[in-house]
Motif scaffolding. Structure first.
Motif, short mmCIF file in Angstrom:
data_model
loop_
_atom_site.label_atom_id
_atom_site.label_comp_id
_atom_site.label_asym_id
_atom_site.label_seq_id
_atom_site.Cartn_x
_atom_site.Cartn_y
_atom_site.Cartn_z
N GLN A 80 0.84 -1.19 0.00
CA GLN A 80 0.00 0.00 0.00
C GLN A 80 0.88 1.25 0.00
O GLN A 80 1.96 1.27 0.58
N PRO A 81 0.41 2.31 -0.64
CA PRO A 81 1.21 3.54 -0.66
C PRO A 81 1.25 4.17 0.74
O PRO A 81 0.38 3.95 1.56
N ARG A 82 2.29 4.96 0.95
CA ARG A 82 2.44 5.64 2.24
C ARG A 82 1.39 6.71 2.42
O ARG A 82 1.02 7.40 1.48
N ARG A 83 0.94 6.83 3.61
CA ARG A 83 -0.04 7.87 3.92
C ARG A 83 0.69 9.18 4.25
O ARG A 83 1.71 9.20 4.92
N THR A 84 0.08 10.22 3.81
CA THR A 84 0.61 11.55 4.15
C THR A 84 -0.49 12.30 4.90
O THR A 84 -1.61 11.83 5.03
N LYS A 85 -0.16 13.47 5.37
CA LYS A 85 -1.15 14.23 6.10
C LYS A 85 -2.32 14.63 5.21
O LYS A 85 -3.46 14.75 5.68
N ASN A 86 -2.10 14.76 3.96
CA ASN A 86 -3.16 15.18 3.04
C ASN A 86 -4.11 14.02 2.71
O ASN A 86 -5.22 14.25 2.25
N SER A 87 -3.68 12.78 2.91
CA SER A 87 -4.53 11.66 2.53
C SER A 87 -5.50 11.25 3.63
O SER A 87 -6.31 10.35 3.44
N TYR A 88 -5.47 11.92 4.78
CA TYR A 88 -6.41 11.59 5.86
C TYR A 88 -7.73 12.10 5.55
O TYR A 88 -8.46 12.76 5.40
#
Length: 88
Positions: A80-88
């Protein structure tokens, strides 16, 4: 004098198993079949065999099919791709 009643008692006691070994009478057999009955049995047998041919063949059952990995898949596609603050 005592010998005669004892001998009679032994004879009666030993006669029971002897009579138990007599074969039972033979079971009654079915009467011979008529030509009409033989033809009807042949017809029903043919109909049954024809109905079996109409049933489609099933593929072999694979109870562990869902537990195996799907062919052609790679382990890279499951990461799975890494989560960033924008993807929440």
């Amino acid at each position: 004098m005592k010998f005669l009643p004892v001998l009679g008692l032994l004879t009666v006691l030993l006669a029971g198993p002897v009579f138990a070994q007599v074969a039972p009478p033979a079971a009654p057999t079915d009467p011979p079949k008529t030509l009409g009955q033989i033809e009807s049995e042949k017809f029903t047998d043919r109909a049954y065999k024809n109905s079996l041919r109409n049933i489609p063949d099933k593929p072999a059952a694979d109870p562990w099919g869902g537990a195996r990995a799907i062919e052609g898949s790679s382990s890279a596609s499951t990461v799975q791709p890494r989560r960033t603050k924008n993807s929440y």
